[in-house]
Design a protein around this motif. Structure first.
Motif, mmCIF file in Angstrom:
data_model
loop_
_atom_site.group_PDB
_atom_site.id
_atom_site.type_symbol
_atom_site.label_atom_id
_atom_site.label_comp_id
_atom_site.label_asym_id
_atom_site.label_seq_id
_atom_site.Cartn_x
_atom_site.Cartn_y
_atom_site.Cartn_z
ATOM 1 N N LEU A 1 0.821 -1.213 0.000
ATOM 2 C CA LEU A 1 0.000 0.000 0.000
ATOM 3 C C LEU A 1 0.855 1.263 0.000
ATOM 4 O O LEU A 1 0.487 2.268 -0.621
ATOM 5 C CB LEU A 1 -0.937 -0.013 1.210
ATOM 6 C CG LEU A 1 -2.039 -1.065 1.162
ATOM 7 C CD1 LEU A 1 -2.765 -1.144 2.498
ATOM 8 C CD2 LEU A 1 -3.001 -0.791 0.029
ATOM 9 N N SER A 2 2.006 1.219 0.662
ATOM 10 C CA SER A 2 2.921 2.368 0.651
ATOM 11 C C SER A 2 3.453 2.626 -0.750
ATOM 12 O O SER A 2 3.544 3.784 -1.194
ATOM 13 C CB SER A 2 4.092 2.136 1.605
ATOM 14 O OG SER A 2 3.635 1.984 2.913
ATOM 15 N N ILE A 3 3.806 1.567 -1.446
ATOM 16 C CA ILE A 3 4.277 1.712 -2.824
ATOM 17 C C ILE A 3 3.145 2.238 -3.702
ATOM 18 O O ILE A 3 3.358 3.088 -4.574
ATOM 19 C CB ILE A 3 4.836 0.382 -3.364
ATOM 20 C CG1 ILE A 3 6.051 -0.056 -2.553
ATOM 21 C CG2 ILE A 3 5.211 0.512 -4.835
ATOM 22 C CD1 ILE A 3 6.512 -1.478 -2.836
ATOM 23 N N SER A 4 1.939 1.763 -3.451
ATOM 24 C CA SER A 4 0.772 2.231 -4.200
ATOM 25 C C SER A 4 0.552 3.726 -3.982
ATOM 26 O O SER A 4 0.236 4.468 -4.917
ATOM 27 C CB SER A 4 -0.472 1.452 -3.777
ATOM 28 O OG SER A 4 -1.606 1.932 -4.445
ATOM 29 N N PHE A 5 0.734 4.161 -2.750
ATOM 30 C CA PHE A 5 0.607 5.588 -2.433
ATOM 31 C C PHE A 5 1.628 6.406 -3.220
ATOM 32 O O PHE A 5 1.300 7.429 -3.820
ATOM 33 C CB PHE A 5 0.787 5.800 -0.925
ATOM 34 C CG PHE A 5 0.666 7.221 -0.487
ATOM 35 C CD1 PHE A 5 -0.569 7.852 -0.448
ATOM 36 C CD2 PHE A 5 1.788 7.933 -0.113
ATOM 37 C CE1 PHE A 5 -0.681 9.162 -0.042
ATOM 38 C CE2 PHE A 5 1.690 9.247 0.303
ATOM 39 C CZ PHE A 5 0.447 9.874 0.330
ATOM 40 N N ARG A 6 2.850 5.927 -3.250
ATOM 41 C CA ARG A 6 3.920 6.616 -3.995
ATOM 42 C C ARG A 6 3.603 6.646 -5.484
ATOM 43 O O ARG A 6 3.804 7.656 -6.159
ATOM 44 C CB ARG A 6 5.258 5.916 -3.740
ATOM 45 C CG ARG A 6 6.419 6.487 -4.503
ATOM 46 C CD ARG A 6 6.749 7.890 -4.007
ATOM 47 N NE ARG A 6 7.918 8.365 -4.689
ATOM 48 C CZ ARG A 6 7.939 9.414 -5.511
ATOM 49 N NH1 ARG A 6 6.840 10.088 -5.744
ATOM 50 N NH2 ARG A 6 9.045 9.784 -6.089
ATOM 51 N N ASP A 7 3.087 5.549 -6.014
ATOM 52 C CA ASP A 7 2.726 5.491 -7.427
ATOM 53 C C ASP A 7 1.610 6.474 -7.748
ATOM 54 O O ASP A 7 1.625 7.119 -8.792
ATOM 55 C CB ASP A 7 2.318 4.075 -7.823
ATOM 56 C CG ASP A 7 1.840 4.002 -9.257
ATOM 57 O OD1 ASP A 7 2.658 4.274 -10.168
ATOM 58 O OD2 ASP A 7 0.658 3.700 -9.475
ATOM 59 N N THR A 8 0.652 6.596 -6.853
ATOM 60 C CA THR A 8 -0.447 7.535 -7.060
ATOM 61 C C THR A 8 0.077 8.954 -7.133
ATOM 62 O O THR A 8 -0.360 9.746 -7.986
ATOM 63 C CB THR A 8 -1.484 7.401 -5.927
ATOM 64 O OG1 THR A 8 -1.960 6.057 -5.910
ATOM 65 C CG2 THR A 8 -2.638 8.350 -6.118
ATOM 66 N N LEU A 9 1.026 9.290 -6.270
ATOM 67 C CA LEU A 9 1.634 10.618 -6.329
ATOM 68 C C LEU A 9 2.398 10.822 -7.640
ATOM 69 O O LEU A 9 2.374 11.901 -8.232
ATOM 70 C CB LEU A 9 2.573 10.828 -5.137
ATOM 71 C CG LEU A 9 1.922 10.879 -3.763
ATOM 72 C CD1 LEU A 9 2.991 10.986 -2.680
ATOM 73 C CD2 LEU A 9 0.934 12.027 -3.671
ATOM 74 N N MET A 10 3.069 9.766 -8.095
ATOM 75 C CA MET A 10 3.855 9.859 -9.322
ATOM 76 C C MET A 10 2.954 9.994 -10.564
ATOM 77 O O MET A 10 3.357 10.592 -11.550
ATOM 78 C CB MET A 10 4.769 8.647 -9.474
ATOM 79 C CG MET A 10 5.744 8.788 -10.624
ATOM 80 S SD MET A 10 6.824 7.373 -10.755
ATOM 81 C CE MET A 10 7.863 7.685 -9.372
ATOM 82 N N ALA A 11 1.760 9.446 -10.510
ATOM 83 C CA ALA A 11 0.844 9.520 -11.648
ATOM 84 C C ALA A 11 0.569 10.975 -12.011
ATOM 85 O O ALA A 11 0.423 11.315 -13.185
ATOM 86 C CB ALA A 11 -0.452 8.789 -11.333
ATOM 87 N N GLY A 12 0.537 11.827 -11.016
ATOM 88 C CA GLY A 12 0.328 13.251 -11.269
ATOM 89 C C GLY A 12 1.464 13.875 -12.046
ATOM 90 O O GLY A 12 1.245 14.792 -12.848
ATOM 91 N N SER A 13 2.684 13.388 -11.862
ATOM 92 C CA SER A 13 3.822 13.971 -12.586
ATOM 93 C C SER A 13 3.750 13.664 -14.075
ATOM 94 O O SER A 13 4.147 14.482 -14.903
ATOM 95 C CB SER A 13 5.150 13.496 -11.993
ATOM 96 O OG SER A 13 5.312 12.118 -12.183
ATOM 97 N N ALA A 14 3.221 12.499 -14.438
ATOM 98 C CA ALA A 14 3.053 12.180 -15.861
ATOM 99 C C ALA A 14 2.020 13.099 -16.492
ATOM 100 O O ALA A 14 2.197 13.580 -17.620
ATOM 101 C CB ALA A 14 2.649 10.717 -16.034
ATOM 102 N N LEU A 15 0.952 13.371 -15.765
ATOM 103 C CA LEU A 15 -0.059 14.296 -16.275
ATOM 104 C C LEU A 15 0.470 15.722 -16.342
ATOM 105 O O LEU A 15 0.110 16.479 -17.241
ATOM 106 C CB LEU A 15 -1.309 14.240 -15.393
ATOM 107 C CG LEU A 15 -2.139 12.981 -15.506
ATOM 108 C CD1 LEU A 15 -3.261 12.999 -14.488
ATOM 109 C CD2 LEU A 15 -2.700 12.822 -16.902
#
Length: 133
Positions: free
Chosen positions: A106-120
């Motif tokens: 879940l921690s990695i998932s949280f980090r990935d969710t934050l990173m998804a914004g950088s692609a956008l």
């Protein structure tokens, strides 16, 4: 604390749903990478390379999320087997490991969710440049 055979079973629905969500994320990232690769071959654009770099990192995060979730499910199942065999303390320990592995996932998932914004953000920055020009 009393641990019964049903205690580790509580994680099963959550892990199953998470694995489906993680798989959908993985497939979406793979599709985007393939589309960007084709677009880059047609017309080279440094924006595509930036996006591919972000997506590559996200793909690695999602793969790790899946690995930890699967390991959590394994230890959850193992703890049920231990409890069934009367090894309550070992089963509790195994269940604790399952919970820790799920927290890591879940921690990695949280980090990935934050990173998804950088692609956008890369897309939006490109669009903003086009609108200015």
């Amino acid at each position: 604390m009393e641990v019964t055979l049903t205690t580790p079973a509580i994680l099963f629905p959550a892990v199953s749903l998470l694995l489906i969500a993680y798989t959908n994320r993985y497939l979406a990232i793979a599709r985007l990478i393939r589309e960007l690769k084709i677009a880059h071959r047609k017309q080279e654009n440094p924006i595509y390379l930036k996006q591919i770099r972000v997506l590559k990192r996200r793909e690695r995060f999602i793969r790790n999320m899946q690995v930890f979730a699967i390991a959590s499910l394994f230890f959850c199942t193992f703890s049920m087997a231990l409890i069934f065999l009367g090894q309550i303390h070992a089963g509790m320990f195994s269940f604790g490991v399952a919970l820790v592995l799920m927290l890591i996932s879940l921690s990695i998932s949280f980090r990935d969710t934050l990173m998804a914004g950088s692609a956008l953000k890369i897309e939006l920055d490109e669009l903003e440049e086009e609108l200015r020009g």
